[in-house]
Scaffold this motif. Sequence first.
Motif, PDB file in Angstrom:
ATOM      1  N   TYR B 237       0.831  -1.210   0.000  1.00 45.10           N
ATOM      2  CA  TYR B 237       0.000   0.000   0.000  1.00 45.10           C
ATOM      3  C   TYR B 237       0.861   1.253   0.000  1.00 45.10           C
ATOM      4  N   LEU B 238       1.859   1.264   0.877  1.00 48.55           N
ATOM      5  CA  LEU B 238       2.698   2.466   1.015  1.00 48.55           C
ATOM      6  C   LEU B 238       3.362   2.819  -0.316  1.00 48.55           C
ATOM      7  N   LYS B 239       3.767   1.785  -1.044  1.00 52.81           N
ATOM      8  CA  LYS B 239       4.392   1.992  -2.348  1.00 52.81           C
ATOM      9  C   LYS B 239       3.424   2.725  -3.283  1.00 52.81           C
ATOM     10  N   PHE B 240       2.176   2.291  -3.288  1.00 55.68           N
ATOM     11  CA  PHE B 240       1.196   2.918  -4.178  1.00 55.68           C
ATOM     12  C   PHE B 240       0.707   4.267  -3.649  1.00 55.68           C
ATOM     13  N   TYR B 241       0.761   4.457  -2.329  1.00 55.55           N
ATOM     14  CA  TYR B 241       0.453   5.782  -1.772  1.00 55.55           C
ATOM     15  C   TYR B 241       1.445   6.794  -2.348  1.00 55.55           C
ATOM     16  N   LYS B 242       2.694   6.375  -2.391  1.00 55.33           N
ATOM     17  CA  LYS B 242       3.737   7.284  -2.911  1.00 55.33           C
ATOM     18  C   LYS B 242       3.494   7.621  -4.374  1.00 55.33           C
ATOM     19  N   LEU B 243       3.063   6.615  -5.110  1.00 56.59           N
ATOM     20  CA  LEU B 243       2.800   6.843  -6.539  1.00 56.59           C
ATOM     21  C   LEU B 243       1.550   7.703  -6.767  1.00 56.59           C
ATOM     22  N   GLY B 244       0.723   7.794  -5.713  1.00 54.25           N
ATOM     23  CA  GLY B 244      -0.508   8.570  -5.873  1.00 54.25           C
ATOM     24  C   GLY B 244      -1.617   7.787  -6.554  1.00 54.25           C
ATOM     25  N   THR B 245      -1.390   6.470  -6.776  1.00 53.61           N
ATOM     26  CA  THR B 245      -2.459   5.660  -7.384  1.00 53.61           C
ATOM     27  C   THR B 245      -3.174   4.836  -6.311  1.00 53.61           C
ATOM     28  N   PHE B 246      -2.520   4.683  -5.179  1.00 54.97           N
ATOM     29  CA  PHE B 246      -3.135   4.212  -3.929  1.00 54.97           C
ATOM     30  C   PHE B 246      -3.445   2.713  -3.821  1.00 54.97           C
ATOM     31  N   TRP B 247      -3.653   2.012  -4.938  1.00 54.81           N
ATOM     32  CA  TRP B 247      -4.182   0.646  -4.832  1.00 54.81           C
ATOM     33  C   TRP B 247      -3.229  -0.390  -5.401  1.00 54.81           C
ATOM     34  N   PRO B 248      -2.724  -1.300  -4.539  1.00 58.69           N
ATOM     35  CA  PRO B 248      -1.866  -2.381  -5.032  1.00 58.69           C
ATOM     36  C   PRO B 248      -2.656  -3.452  -5.779  1.00 58.69           C
ATOM     37  N   TYR B 249      -3.949  -3.497  -5.520  1.00 60.84           N
ATOM     38  CA  TYR B 249      -4.836  -4.425  -6.232  1.00 60.84           C
ATOM     39  C   TYR B 249      -6.211  -3.794  -6.249  1.00 60.84           C
ATOM     40  N   THR B 250      -7.142  -4.431  -6.941  1.00 60.79           N
ATOM     41  CA  THR B 250      -8.424  -3.803  -7.253  1.00 60.79           C
ATOM     42  C   THR B 250      -9.320  -3.605  -6.028  1.00 60.79           C
ATOM     43  N   PRO B 251      -9.674  -2.365  -5.731  1.00 62.44           N
ATOM     44  CA  PRO B 251     -10.626  -2.117  -4.643  1.00 62.44           C
ATOM     45  C   PRO B 251     -12.060  -2.266  -5.163  1.00 62.44           C
ATOM     46  N   SER B 252     -13.000  -2.295  -4.247  1.00 63.97           N
ATOM     47  CA  SER B 252     -14.406  -2.263  -4.635  1.00 63.97           C
ATOM     48  C   SER B 252     -14.811  -0.813  -4.852  1.00 63.97           C
ATOM     49  N   ILE B 253     -15.092  -0.490  -6.089  1.00 65.43           N
ATOM     50  CA  ILE B 253     -15.521   0.867  -6.449  1.00 65.43           C
ATOM     51  C   ILE B 253     -16.742   1.269  -5.619  1.00 65.43           C
ATOM     52  N   GLN B 254     -17.674   0.324  -5.508  1.00 65.11           N
ATOM     53  CA  GLN B 254     -18.941   0.614  -4.822  1.00 65.11           C
ATOM     54  C   GLN B 254     -18.691   0.938  -3.352  1.00 65.11           C
TER      55      GLN B 254
END
Lengths: 401, 401, 401, 401
Positions: B237-254
């Motif tokens: 997660y922290l890696k993707f927080y840095k990238l600003g994309t936030f999600w290492p795998y698919t979240p539930s949009i809903q």
Amino acid sequence: MDYVYGPGRNHLFVPGPVNIPEPVIRAMNRNNEDYRSPAIPAMTKTLLEDVKKIFKTTTGTPFMIPTTGTGAWESALTNTLSPGDRIVSFLIGQFSLLWIDQQQRLKFNVDVVESDWGQGANLDILAEKLAADHTHTIKAICIVHNETATGVTNNLSRVRKLLDHYGHPALLLVDGVSSICALDFRMDEWGVDVALTGSQKALSLPTGIGLVCASAKALEASKSAKSVRVFFDWNDYLKFYKLGTFWPYTPSIQLLYGLRAALDLIFEEGLDNVISRHSRLGKATRLAVEAWGLKNCTQKEEWFSDTVTAVLVPPYIDSTEIVRSAWKRYNLSLGLGLNKVAGKVFRIGHLGNLNELQLLGCLAGVEMILKDVGYPVKLGSGVAAACAYLQNNIPMIPSRI
Amino acid sequence: MDYVYGPGRNHLFVPGPVNIPEPVIRAMNRNNEDYRSPAIPAMTKTLLEDVKKIFKTTTGTPFMIPTTGTGAWESALTNTLSPGDRIVSFLIGQFSLLWIDQQQRLKFNVDVVESDWGQGANLDILAEKLAADHTHTIKAICIVHNETATGVTNNLSRVRKLLDHYGHPALLLVDGVSSICALDFRMDEWGVDVALTGSQKALSLPTGIGLVCASAKALEASKSAKSVRVFFDWNDYLKFYKLGTFWPYTPSIQLLYGLRAALDLIFEEGLDNVISRHSRLGKATRLAVEAWGLKNCTQKEEWFSDTVTAVLVPPYIDSTEIVRSAWKRYNLSLGLGLNKVAGKVFRIGHLGNLNELQLLGCLAGVEMILKDVGYPVKLGSGVAAACAYLQNNIPMIPSRI
Amino acid sequence: MDYVYGPGRNHLFVPGPVNIPEPVIRAMNRNNEDYRSPAIPAMTKTLLEDVKKIFKTTTGTPFMIPTTGTGAWESALTNTLSPGDRIVSFLIGQFSLLWIDQQQRLKFNVDVVESDWGQGANLDILAEKLAADHTHTIKAICIVHNETATGVTNNLSRVRKLLDHYGHPALLLVDGVSSICALDFRMDEWGVDVALTGSQKALSLPTGIGLVCASAKALEASKSAKSVRVFFDWNDYLKFYKLGTFWPYTPSIQLLYGLRAALDLIFEEGLDNVISRHSRLGKATRLAVEAWGLKNCTQKEEWFSDTVTAVLVPPYIDSTEIVRSAWKRYNLSLGLGLNKVAGKVFRIGHLGNLNELQLLGCLAGVEMILKDVGYPVKLGSGVAAACAYLQNNIPMIPSRI
Amino acid sequence: MDYVYGPGRNHLFVPGPVNIPEPVIRAMNRNNEDYRSPAIPAMTKTLLEDVKKIFKTTTGTPFMIPTTGTGAWESALTNTLSPGDRIVSFLIGQFSLLWIDQQQRLKFNVDVVESDWGQGANLDILAEKLAADHTHTIKAICIVHNETATGVTNNLSRVRKLLDHYGHPALLLVDGVSSICALDFRMDEWGVDVALTGSQKALSLPTGIGLVCASAKALEASKSAKSVRVFFDWNDYLKFYKLGTFWPYTPSIQLLYGLRAALDLIFEEGLDNVISRHSRLGKATRLAVEAWGLKNCTQKEEWFSDTVTAVLVPPYIDSTEIVRSAWKRYNLSLGLGLNKVAGKVFRIGHLGNLNELQLLGCLAGVEMILKDVGYPVKLGSGVAAACAYLQNNIPMIPSRI
């Protein structure tokens, strides 16, 4: 409440999460419920029976885990293997790469067989390894059925034949994330030991259920597998299956009702018709790509994927620009090129609850975008090629005849 | 599509999953979206900021993991600890029991401090253990803020004081599943290192997000924690927080849109008002129980829970019968007694997006059920006691003044 | 998007629009459709057949007009009568008053029979008028089955008997807005010529369908009725019924699917069980009112309504204050006193898809409000009285036994 | 619950009811509410203000009547005219025909000016009639802005100029059902006295609100208009406008929230941008028709409609077959040819919340259907022509730049 509203429908052509059919959205539009009342177990029972059908298994045991595909991977591995176990795993794109990364971090001894991105798993090397492995040090073969990053479908039937040919007892673990319920997948016939998918792929639901199905052999293996696991432990599920209450922890009520509706739609259409539809959409997309004068990232026809097409763009174009423009100007969501193929390919997902006219709208959009970014496409060419094929092959909608 | 339809609303008074407010159901009533488009990260950013507020932390780092409370537990433990680490853990009911079971299966060295079910964590023993632990062998204290099975709220502030008093560096890991966003919880002030809850509890969403918040000290601990983890690894997660994309795998949009709506409602009401409302509902329930002449499973006032009340029934009554009758005759969902208190208690959950008249309907229902099962309750007595208190304490709805 | 949000469910106890069941909300959660495709006529056909059942008619012809109750009234009148026609009409409350106003504005010669608000239609006067009308100048009797403003149910069976006794050919036009599908209503048995209701009442849908059912005699009358009408003209419907396309103009797709779901629920519960449930809720409410020491606006038991109870407050209390306080403090929606009884009564609607515990929550709320406004109610008294009755009379939920 | 399910989205291209945007479906996904509480009037007030904007009026008075377009017509006529009044009315297609039928049945003296179906209103004849009408026997001009059956847009500005030129006081009543909120419509500038539309058209809502807007002159006329009316009487609305409660009878709560959301989306996009989008979609459709070698039913460019295109098919093809095949094989809903042009035209509706790629999917579908029915279309030709134009004209989505 939409962060970036645009008029009309969003055209969702990423290879997951995919379009949710209206009846499924409706089925999920509900309050929570007590999952310990008799109602939820009664429904869960029907779901477990019906989920087996989409894996094409009668002997497998399904698990509907509140997680994503990444969690489903972890469930498949930790329930069947012990740290240090040798795995043969195929690296052919971003998602197989991520799975291998997980395998390594879970402390397995991963024997990576790499191919060029755009090629399928190198099964000749698998044959060699199996032939050489007289002492059966290989405990599992891990393979993605369909590599979502490159649009490559592997030949699982041949994997089974090789294992049988060499009389090799390795488990066969299959990532069917972008295949099951869309491509021809046969768990029992192909002797798959663990197969898995995610709810947001061909099942056309929101993200949130990792569907994992285990063969009798896999369940047997789970008894001695030493990988540490709790949340992903099949055994906790099996305990509650026996009790008839089914859930070791709280499931999403909404997703259960959604899954019920999704399976109902799939069976109404007919699973084989669903697979034919994907085959039609895949073929139509490839004909369009060809008509545009562009190359498929997938290097040989035998690997062509009917759920996602990765399109190579000429070197003077950045494929990221295509994806960005699609979203910013046309309300079209295409898939980015990932990692090694970033900037080089864009992806058209054609899986899930989707019909031909939706795809044609997407293809028309791609043509305009190609022109936007300076590629000399002949407008209408891809759509024409796709239509010529589709017009001869789309069946009547059975309920409307 | 409802497996066991009954007329009118289901009265949902299990302590989770709880009632979802209509605006939240509405917000989730949507198709999937590409989570890699700029829209989802933009929204995710606001969610992460706002989730910190419900933990009452400014320095913590939140994770919104697509999992359940059980997964959130696993995330808290495996990211901060190594196999063999000594943990002091309090067994006071079914949920602390399950967490301890997980701790043991994850190979920690669990030092269990057991209390009678109905009592809070024995902090005197904690004091002794801390006092004795000169070499700091205790790596973490694991405690549920609110034991959902018995309706017991532990005094976290005192735990912190003990740790400080003994200058003990152990991590403080708190299960806030049935407390956070409903009871007074102060991550920063109480020096909690990892706090966690599930979306289907006080946040009043469907199941599917395990919310975990880590202090700086916990994040530091995660760098050396040797527990094997991939799906639950904060680092991804922290890696993707840095990238600003936030999600290492698919979240539930809903669920993301649902969480956005849920937080908006909580902030509109005011978090402290939400907590006061729970305090009001808890007090009213206890007054009713007293008026019925029944005992609270919770043995002392200091442990009374404002989110769930476990009611002891006389020995000649099977509490399971009460729960069954509630559902079968009154469309009322109550919580079962679990494990040691099975048959002996039934539970009234009063957490989440709930108001006083909803609770009073439930209490009236319980009175009739008590009579159904042969307990000589004076009809109206509990409701009268609750009303007498509530009528003096319910505030005006601010938006309607 | 909620203009005045309050925590928890809104407790909706106005006598319409009433609570919509979740399955019906779900059924309406959909995009538009082409109403000229074969799908909508196929569904419409089932609706027309099933709507007849709720009117208890086999020979009537139903119309589902995109309008409100006011429009349904106009449809009933203009299709069967000519300007100048003499009508006997009963003024017993605000809704009969409004219908009479419409009758006058539509240029009929309205012979108004007035009663005190709180009394039923004076059928003795009707008898006199029928007896005296040897030349059959009376073309129609217009009567509300249930006056929503005062909670008075008229005896339709006696009206029929009077007409038969005098061999009088007048049409019998019945406003069943707050009765049909909740009270015992028998179109065929009672020889009702036009009966009507609105979708937002006992059918528990949104506003938008005026359901009108015409006897053969009413259809015959429509052939010579000279009232000018186009939108409300039955003949346009009949033309499209013959064509099998059913709709002279665009219906609401959503309401049709909603009506389908609403009827399915009613038939699942059983129409007679629905009526018994209303009887139970009505009785329970009246017992509570009595226990509070308050009077029912309805002056005699024979007129008591099982769908709405108008409660008289002491002269020193303004009932409007009760309704206002209910909404502002308790998220409870009660009915105002209207016109002559403004300030003097508040109304508890107990119709539609509602169960006992919902009603008890409302009654508990009313008790607190009565105290708020200075009425010396004994808290719990009304709930106790209602519970004592209900506990002996609520049946098991059939699907859950 | 879908009577004839097909996989994927239904492609809805009838000229009403049209596609509802997801945020609007969401906004309507709710329980009923008490419409007499302060919440609904507060919202209604904002709606009435904002509805004026889509009529481009600052001085008009809007009415949101729970009815369809047919009812809105009746409201416009009966509130402003008296039986026997002379009306000049233009018959140019099925919908103007139906309106004229209504005018005649409402007992007006209708002076019908007929044109070939495919031509606009004959304004030269209007000029003659106005010139000749020295005594002002003509009380109203009734004209459809856009004839939905033939795709003909009339020049309202010229009608106003003629009235002004002759100093004629006739009221100008405009059916804007398939124009308002999609075509350039200017109530104040063009001196329109009554304009009307239906919620299921360009506003992209379900059917159920007839929106009628009256000029000061029309309101004045209503004071002496002798047509009998009750349900449609503006005066009842005006009375409740003054009281600030707004509703003479029960509105649809769901449609009010839906209208609020629909207007919010329209203003977010910008009404003029909405109109430009329709212009783009209309132009693209006509270019496709031309490329297919087919003729537009509309005979001159000045009458081309940007909301619906009626396409003439060669005599050897039955256009009904096209519409049937579209639905049965492609899940595409096209408009039938009606009455005089039945079998001769099919219609593509391109109004409401729709974007370019949706239209292109439809056009690709039409090409395949044309081939299905034996017309020698060059596949891709229409799409290519539309794309060539659109690719140069689609703007960036403002919220995504």
